[in-house]
Design a protein around this motif. Structure first.
Motif, PDB file in Angstrom:
ATOM      1  N   GLU A 166     -48.348  69.492 -16.894  1.00  0.00           N
ATOM      2  CA  GLU A 166     -48.201  68.156 -17.473  1.00  0.00           C
ATOM      3  C   GLU A 166     -46.985  67.442 -16.861  1.00  0.00           C
ATOM      4  OE1 GLU A 166     -49.834  66.013 -19.139  1.00  0.00           O
ATOM      5  OE2 GLU A 166     -48.098  64.699 -19.225  1.00  0.00           O
ATOM      6  N   PRO A 167     -47.209  66.361 -16.092  1.00  0.00           N
ATOM      7  CA  PRO A 167     -46.087  65.731 -15.378  1.00  0.00           C
ATOM      8  C   PRO A 167     -45.026  65.130 -16.288  1.00  0.00           C
ATOM      9  CG  PRO A 167     -48.145  64.480 -15.066  1.00  0.00           C
ATOM     10  CD  PRO A 167     -48.501  65.742 -15.780  1.00  0.00           C
ATOM     11  N   THR A 168     -45.433  64.630 -17.476  1.00  0.00           N
ATOM     12  CA  THR A 168     -44.432  63.987 -18.326  1.00  0.00           C
ATOM     13  C   THR A 168     -43.473  64.997 -18.961  1.00  0.00           C
ATOM     14  OG1 THR A 168     -45.811  63.993 -20.315  1.00  0.00           O
ATOM     15  CG2 THR A 168     -46.029  62.095 -18.867  1.00  0.00           C
ATOM     16  N   SER A 169     -43.735  66.276 -18.753  1.00  0.00           N
ATOM     17  CA  SER A 169     -42.797  67.280 -19.286  1.00  0.00           C
ATOM     18  C   SER A 169     -41.552  67.397 -18.408  1.00  0.00           C
ATOM     19  CB  SER A 169     -43.477  68.650 -19.452  1.00  0.00           C
ATOM     20  OG  SER A 169     -43.794  69.213 -18.195  1.00  0.00           O
ATOM     21  N   ALA A 170     -41.540  66.733 -17.251  1.00  0.00           N
ATOM     22  CA  ALA A 170     -40.328  66.721 -16.413  1.00  0.00           C
ATOM     23  C   ALA A 170     -39.278  65.846 -17.089  1.00  0.00           C
ATOM     24  CB  ALA A 170     -40.664  66.179 -15.019  1.00  0.00           C
ATOM     25  N   GLU A 171     -38.085  66.384 -17.283  1.00  0.00           N
ATOM     26  CA  GLU A 171     -37.033  65.644 -18.000  1.00  0.00           C
ATOM     27  C   GLU A 171     -36.723  64.316 -17.324  1.00  0.00           C
ATOM     28  OE1 GLU A 171     -35.556  66.114 -20.890  1.00  0.00           O
ATOM     29  OE2 GLU A 171     -36.747  67.920 -21.237  1.00  0.00           O
ATOM     30  N   SER A 172     -36.752  64.309 -15.998  1.00  0.00           N
ATOM     31  CA  SER A 172     -36.374  63.094 -15.264  1.00  0.00           C
ATOM     32  C   SER A 172     -37.583  62.214 -14.948  1.00  0.00           C
ATOM     33  CB  SER A 172     -35.638  63.481 -13.975  1.00  0.00           C
ATOM     34  OG  SER A 172     -36.372  64.449 -13.264  1.00  0.00           O
ATOM     35  N   PHE A 173     -38.648  62.342 -15.733  1.00  0.00           N
ATOM     36  CA  PHE A 173     -39.873  61.593 -15.442  1.00  0.00           C
ATOM     37  C   PHE A 173     -39.638  60.084 -15.244  1.00  0.00           C
ATOM     38  CE2 PHE A 173     -43.609  59.306 -17.198  1.00  0.00           C
ATOM     39  CZ  PHE A 173     -44.454  59.490 -16.123  1.00  0.00           C
ATOM     40  N   PRO A 174     -38.879  59.389 -16.116  1.00  0.00           N
ATOM     41  CA  PRO A 174     -38.706  57.935 -15.899  1.00  0.00           C
ATOM     42  C   PRO A 174     -38.023  57.625 -14.565  1.00  0.00           C
ATOM     43  CG  PRO A 174     -37.914  58.570 -18.089  1.00  0.00           C
ATOM     44  CD  PRO A 174     -38.196  59.841 -17.344  1.00  0.00           C
ATOM     45  N   GLU A 175     -37.003  58.407 -14.214  1.00  0.00           N
ATOM     46  CA  GLU A 175     -36.309  58.164 -12.944  1.00  0.00           C
ATOM     47  C   GLU A 175     -37.247  58.449 -11.761  1.00  0.00           C
ATOM     48  OE1 GLU A 175     -34.955  60.157 -15.450  1.00  0.00           O
ATOM     49  OE2 GLU A 175     -33.815  58.449 -16.207  1.00  0.00           O
ATOM     50  N   ILE A 176     -38.111  59.441 -11.940  1.00  0.00           N
ATOM     51  CA  ILE A 176     -39.047  59.776 -10.852  1.00  0.00           C
ATOM     52  C   ILE A 176     -40.073  58.655 -10.670  1.00  0.00           C
ATOM     53  CG2 ILE A 176     -40.863  61.405 -10.151  1.00  0.00           C
ATOM     54  CD1 ILE A 176     -39.158  63.579 -11.612  1.00  0.00           C
ATOM     55  N   VAL A 177     -40.506  58.042 -11.776  1.00  0.00           N
ATOM     56  CA  VAL A 177     -41.415  56.893 -11.659  1.00  0.00           C
ATOM     57  C   VAL A 177     -40.738  55.798 -10.832  1.00  0.00           C
ATOM     58  CG1 VAL A 177     -42.573  55.026 -12.916  1.00  0.00           C
ATOM     59  CG2 VAL A 177     -42.676  57.374 -13.796  1.00  0.00           C
ATOM     60  N   ASP A 178     -39.463  55.539 -11.112  1.00  0.00           N
ATOM     61  CA  ASP A 178     -38.730  54.520 -10.343  1.00  0.00           C
ATOM     62  C   ASP A 178     -38.668  54.892  -8.867  1.00  0.00           C
ATOM     63  OD1 ASP A 178     -38.243  52.861 -12.457  1.00  0.00           O
ATOM     64  OD2 ASP A 178     -36.213  53.594 -12.844  1.00  0.00           O
ATOM     65  N   LEU A 179     -38.397  56.159  -8.609  1.00  0.00           N
ATOM     66  CA  LEU A 179     -38.285  56.634  -7.219  1.00  0.00           C
ATOM     67  C   LEU A 179     -39.601  56.402  -6.465  1.00  0.00           C
ATOM     68  CD1 LEU A 179     -36.947  60.226  -6.429  1.00  0.00           C
ATOM     69  CD2 LEU A 179     -38.847  59.240  -5.193  1.00  0.00           C
ATOM     70  N   GLN A 229     -42.415  60.883 -27.275  1.00  0.00           N
ATOM     71  CA  GLN A 229     -41.020  60.994 -26.836  1.00  0.00           C
ATOM     72  C   GLN A 229     -40.579  59.700 -26.154  1.00  0.00           C
ATOM     73  OE1 GLN A 229     -40.348  64.513 -24.457  1.00  0.00           O
ATOM     74  NE2 GLN A 229     -41.336  65.856 -25.954  1.00  0.00           N
ATOM     75  N   PRO A 230     -39.447  59.117 -26.584  1.00  0.00           N
ATOM     76  CA  PRO A 230     -38.964  57.871 -25.970  1.00  0.00           C
ATOM     77  C   PRO A 230     -38.833  57.972 -24.450  1.00  0.00           C
ATOM     78  CG  PRO A 230     -37.693  58.377 -27.939  1.00  0.00           C
ATOM     79  CD  PRO A 230     -38.594  59.557 -27.699  1.00  0.00           C
ATOM     80  N   ARG A 231     -38.426  59.127 -23.969  1.00  0.00           N
ATOM     81  CA  ARG A 231     -38.263  59.350 -22.521  1.00  0.00           C
ATOM     82  C   ARG A 231     -39.603  59.133 -21.794  1.00  0.00           C
ATOM     83  NH1 ARG A 231     -39.588  63.692 -19.871  1.00  0.00           N
ATOM     84  NH2 ARG A 231     -40.299  64.711 -21.764  1.00  0.00           N
ATOM     85  N   VAL A 232     -40.677  59.631 -22.387  1.00  0.00           N
ATOM     86  CA  VAL A 232     -42.000  59.497 -21.776  1.00  0.00           C
ATOM     87  C   VAL A 232     -42.466  58.045 -21.870  1.00  0.00           C
ATOM     88  CG1 VAL A 232     -44.412  60.269 -21.867  1.00  0.00           C
ATOM     89  CG2 VAL A 232     -42.549  61.909 -22.244  1.00  0.00           C
ATOM     90  N   GLN A 233     -42.225  57.422 -23.031  1.00  0.00           N
ATOM     91  CA  GLN A 233     -42.595  56.005 -23.186  1.00  0.00           C
ATOM     92  C   GLN A 233     -41.876  55.143 -22.148  1.00  0.00           C
ATOM     93  OE1 GLN A 233     -41.771  55.083 -27.329  1.00  0.00           O
ATOM     94  NE2 GLN A 233     -42.849  56.935 -27.933  1.00  0.00           N
ATOM     95  N   GLU A 234     -40.615  55.460 -21.917  1.00  0.00           N
ATOM     96  CA  GLU A 234     -39.848  54.702 -20.919  1.00  0.00           C
ATOM     97  C   GLU A 234     -40.480  54.856 -19.536  1.00  0.00           C
ATOM     98  OE1 GLU A 234     -37.541  52.501 -21.163  1.00  0.00           O
ATOM     99  OE2 GLU A 234     -37.247  52.333 -18.990  1.00  0.00           O
ATOM    100  N   GLY A 235     -40.869  56.080 -19.196  1.00  0.00           N
ATOM    101  CA  GLY A 235     -41.513  56.328 -17.896  1.00  0.00           C
ATOM    102  C   GLY A 235     -42.825  55.567 -17.776  1.00  0.00           C
ATOM    103  N   VAL A 236     -43.607  55.536 -18.855  1.00  0.00           N
ATOM    104  CA  VAL A 236     -44.902  54.849 -18.822  1.00  0.00           C
ATOM    105  C   VAL A 236     -44.678  53.338 -18.716  1.00  0.00           C
ATOM    106  CG1 VAL A 236     -46.978  54.363 -20.190  1.00  0.00           C
ATOM    107  CG2 VAL A 236     -46.136  56.711 -19.994  1.00  0.00           C
ATOM    108  N   ALA A 237     -43.659  52.818 -19.410  1.00  0.00           N
ATOM    109  CA  ALA A 237     -43.347  51.382 -19.309  1.00  0.00           C
ATOM    110  C   ALA A 237     -42.913  51.033 -17.884  1.00  0.00           C
ATOM    111  CB  ALA A 237     -42.257  51.008 -20.313  1.00  0.00           C
TER     112      ALA A 237
END
Ligand code: SF4
Length: 285
Positions: A110-123, A150-158
């Motif tokens: 599951e990719p969203t289980s990566a802690e840095s998922f939002p930063e990785i989306v930006d990358l 999880q807010p972290r995942v929501q941030e990545g999806v946004a």
């Protein structure tokens, strides 16, 4: 930069090591109709689910490890350079499929289980811009959606939405027992509806559904009713549609022995039931 290999990709060849990289791999995708650039944030083969049809070998329970974002960036930039500016596609993809269809977070867990998922989306969005890939090559997140609270995942999806991307959100069943049997996890169906609605409110979202026979039996009518209830609970008007799959490739899990494919006509009959709820459905037998 990546050297061309002599291997030609086929729809059955999902070998993540073809390009010799940790986080980036090419797939000739029947889903995407060309070469999909996969981002694997789970090189440890760890997922919080255990789907009966999962094609990940040596699948274990768990989450993504800490991601070496510098390495990921170097791999993706090098691979994009080989595809966009080099002759990787000519050497590795068959004629007619020498095009990049998408960049997809779709790895061995599951990719969203990566802690840095939002930063990785930006990358990934930054590199997408750097290579001028445009709207024809979307960034996709293929997710089981289970961490959406999880807010972290929501941030990545946004952030994915801001990059013009989309989500493919897995829903395979609508009864707790069926979900447990198919996805290896005990979940309340209304929680899936909530997660799906939340995801769709943040980013364009397709539902991705896999259906098959279990021990020779078709999905029961009450199971499909319950599945439709999950989609309606999320609000069908908020969804892009449903991507309905059969099982084209063999499961790597012990449950494989229970599974067999539905015919095209059987999948189409299920698709018709979904369409009656007002949803667009794309079928891939
Ligand atoms: S969610 Fe995806 S990676 Fe995880 S077990 Fe299911 S099919 Fe495999």
């Amino acid at each position: 930069m990546i050297s061309p290999t002599t291997a030609t990709l086929t729809v059955h060849d999902h070998n993540r090591e073809l390009a010799g990289l940790t986080y980036v791999y090419p797939v000739l995708s029947r889903r995407a109709g060309g070469v999909s650039i996969g981002i694997n944030l789970n090189p440890n083969n760890a997922c919080n689910w255990h789907c009966a049809y999962c094609q990940v070998p040596d699948l274990v329970r768990g989450k993504a490890p800490e991601i070496d974002t510098g390495r990921l960036e170097g791999e993706l930039r090098g691979f994009l350079h080989a595809l966009v500016k080099g002759d990787w596609l000519r050497h590795n993809a068959p004629e007619g499929a020498r095009t990049i269809r998408d960049i997809a977070f779709s790895g061995n867990g599951e990719p969203t289980s990566a802690e840095s998922f939002p930063e990785i989306v930006d990358l990934v969005a930054r590199l997408h811009d750097e290579f001028d890939l445009g709207g024809d090559v979307p960034i996709r997140l293929i997710t089981n959606g289970s961490l959406m609270a999880q807010p972290r995942v929501q941030e990545g999806v946004a952030r994915l939405a801001r990059a013009g991307g989309e989500v493919w959100f897995k829903v395979d069943g609508g009864e707790a027992d069926a979900i447990e049997r198919i996805n290896g996890v005990r979940l309340a169906p209304d929680a899936i509806s909530r997660h799906l609605a939340l995801c769709a409110s943040l980013c364009p979202t397709w539902v991705q559904t896999c259906m098959f026979r279990w021990d020779g039996a078709l999905p029961a009518a009450h199971e499909i009713d319950a599945y439709l209830d999950v989609l309606m609970g999320a609000g069908v008007e908020s969804l892009q549609g449903v991507l309905l799959y059969g099982i084209a490739r063999e499961s790597m899990q012990p449950e494989a022995a229970h599974l067999s494919a539905l015919s095209s006509a059987e999948l189409e009959a299920i698709a018709e039931r979904i369409r009656k709820k007002g949803l667009t459905v794309r079928v891939s037998p």
